[in-house]
Design a protein around this motif. Structure first.
Motif, PDB file in Angstrom:
ATOM      1  N   GLN A   1       1.035  -1.064  -0.035  1.00 33.59           N
ATOM      2  CA  GLN A   1       0.054  -0.085   0.084  1.00 33.59           C
ATOM      3  C   GLN A   1       1.192   1.150   0.327  1.00 33.59           C
ATOM      4  OE1 GLN A   1      -3.082   0.138  -0.735  1.00 33.59           O
ATOM      5  NE2 GLN A   1      -4.770  -0.215   1.347  1.00 33.59           N
ATOM      6  N   VAL A   2       0.374   2.355  -0.646  1.00 34.96           N
ATOM      7  CA  VAL A   2       0.819   3.248  -0.791  1.00 34.96           C
ATOM      8  C   VAL A   2      -0.253   4.626  -0.324  1.00 34.96           C
ATOM      9  CG1 VAL A   2       2.147   5.563  -1.718  1.00 34.96           C
ATOM     10  CG2 VAL A   2       2.568   2.355  -2.909  1.00 34.96           C
ATOM     11  N   ILE A  28       7.162   1.196  -1.515  1.00 38.32           N
ATOM     12  CA  ILE A  28       7.005   1.743  -2.595  1.00 38.32           C
ATOM     13  C   ILE A  28       8.889   1.776  -3.349  1.00 38.32           C
ATOM     14  CG2 ILE A  28       7.872   4.252  -3.584  1.00 38.32           C
ATOM     15  CD1 ILE A  28       5.674   5.646  -1.480  1.00 38.32           C
ATOM     16  N   PHE A  29       9.429   1.194  -4.516  1.00 37.47           N
ATOM     17  CA  PHE A  29      10.431   1.195  -4.905  1.00 37.47           C
ATOM     18  C   PHE A  29      10.655   1.712  -5.794  1.00 37.47           C
ATOM     19  CE2 PHE A  29      13.844  -1.934  -6.612  1.00 37.47           C
ATOM     20  CZ  PHE A  29      13.307  -1.487  -7.900  1.00 37.47           C
ATOM     21  N   SER A  30      10.021   2.299  -6.044  1.00 34.53           N
ATOM     22  CA  SER A  30      10.047   3.777  -7.848  1.00 34.53           C
ATOM     23  C   SER A  30       8.882   4.473  -7.767  1.00 34.53           C
ATOM     24  CB  SER A  30      10.856   3.008  -8.365  1.00 34.53           C
ATOM     25  OG  SER A  30      10.234   2.696  -9.381  1.00 34.53           O
ATOM     26  N   ILE A  31       8.988   5.130  -8.281  1.00 31.88           N
ATOM     27  CA  ILE A  31       7.898   6.180  -8.642  1.00 31.88           C
ATOM     28  C   ILE A  31       8.560   6.791  -9.706  1.00 31.88           C
ATOM     29  CG2 ILE A  31       6.422   8.127  -8.054  1.00 31.88           C
ATOM     30  CD1 ILE A  31       6.941   7.737  -5.011  1.00 31.88           C
ATOM     31  N   ALA A  97       0.212   9.438  -8.100  1.00 32.53           N
ATOM     32  CA  ALA A  97       2.160   8.658  -8.164  1.00 32.53           C
ATOM     33  C   ALA A  97       1.877   7.335  -8.775  1.00 32.53           C
ATOM     34  CB  ALA A  97       2.309   8.743  -6.588  1.00 32.53           C
ATOM     35  N   VAL A  98       2.484   7.644  -9.645  1.00 35.32           N
ATOM     36  CA  VAL A  98       2.788   6.338 -10.428  1.00 35.32           C
ATOM     37  C   VAL A  98       3.453   5.763 -10.422  1.00 35.32           C
ATOM     38  CG1 VAL A  98       2.513   5.213 -12.703  1.00 35.32           C
ATOM     39  CG2 VAL A  98       0.603   7.044 -11.940  1.00 35.32           C
ATOM     40  N   GLY A  99       4.478   4.463 -10.527  1.00 32.48           N
ATOM     41  CA  GLY A  99       5.564   3.644 -10.026  1.00 32.48           C
ATOM     42  C   GLY A  99       5.788   2.263  -9.512  1.00 32.48           C
ATOM     43  N   TYR A 100       6.387   1.541  -8.552  1.00 29.45           N
ATOM     44  CA  TYR A 100       6.225   0.202  -8.619  1.00 29.45           C
ATOM     45  C   TYR A 100       6.689   0.080  -7.350  1.00 29.45           C
ATOM     46  CZ  TYR A 100       6.724  -0.904 -13.227  1.00 29.45           C
ATOM     47  OH  TYR A 100       6.815  -0.903 -14.542  1.00 29.45           O
ATOM     48  N   PHE A 107       2.105   0.264  -9.706  1.00 32.18           N
ATOM     49  CA  PHE A 107       0.964   1.300  -8.514  1.00 32.18           C
ATOM     50  C   PHE A 107       0.148   2.654  -9.291  1.00 32.18           C
ATOM     51  CE2 PHE A 107       2.874   4.091  -6.781  1.00 32.18           C
ATOM     52  CZ  PHE A 107       3.884   3.732  -6.281  1.00 32.18           C
ATOM     53  N   THR A 108      -1.025   3.108  -9.512  1.00 35.16           N
ATOM     54  CA  THR A 108      -1.840   4.040  -9.346  1.00 35.16           C
ATOM     55  C   THR A 108      -2.153   4.653  -7.765  1.00 35.16           C
ATOM     56  OG1 THR A 108      -1.608   3.827 -11.645  1.00 35.16           O
ATOM     57  CG2 THR A 108      -2.845   5.615 -10.631  1.00 35.16           C
ATOM     58  N   TYR A 109      -1.934   5.232  -7.910  1.00 33.42           N
ATOM     59  CA  TYR A 109      -2.981   5.898  -6.218  1.00 33.42           C
ATOM     60  C   TYR A 109      -3.124   7.657  -6.319  1.00 33.42           C
ATOM     61  CZ  TYR A 109      -1.752   1.660  -3.230  1.00 33.42           C
ATOM     62  OH  TYR A 109      -1.017  -0.346  -2.946  1.00 33.42           O
TER      63      TYR A 109
END
Length: 120
Positions: A1-2, A28-31, A97-100, A107-109
């Motif tokens: 979860q982010v 969060i791994f990366s954004i 935010a879009v990332g991994y 993910f997209t939050y």
């Protein structure tokens, strides 16, 4: 979860300025990209501005030259400096935010939104 925590909205007079910020936390791994969208009453949500991890920016035509988006990668935080505000900028502003979360799960939050009202 982010989680995305937004701050900085409020009431401002026409011609005034506001600064929004949005901090991402959690798994969060990366954004890859962060940004802001807005939704005015009776209208669809629309892009305001986005910024990639490398600093590439994209702006809606309606805000070019007035808004500036920036990002602190170390803090996973994005900022939106809004100048020369007009009543047409009144809307709920949503952080995105879009990332991994790891090397495979993307993910997209969205944040909960912050109200910006431009009125005299």
């Amino acid at each position: 979860q982010v989680q995305l925590v937004e701050s900085g909205g409020g009431l401002v007079q026409p011609g005034g300025s506001l600064r929004l910020s949005c901090a991402a936390s959690g798994k969060i791994f990366s954004i890859n990209r962060m940004g802001y969208y807005r939704q005015a009453p009776g209208k669809q949500r629309e892009l305001v501005a986005t910024i990639t991890g490398g600093g590439s920016t994209n702006y809606a035509d309606s805000v070019k030259g007035r808004f500036t988006i920036s990002r602190d990668n170390a803090k996973n935080t994005v900022y939106l400096q809004m100048n020369s505000l007009t009543p047409e900028d009144t809307a709920v502003y949503y952080c995105n935010a879009v990332g991994y979360e790891d090397t495979t799960r993307s993910f997209t939050y969205w944040g909960r939104g912050t109200q910006v009202t431009v009125s005299s």
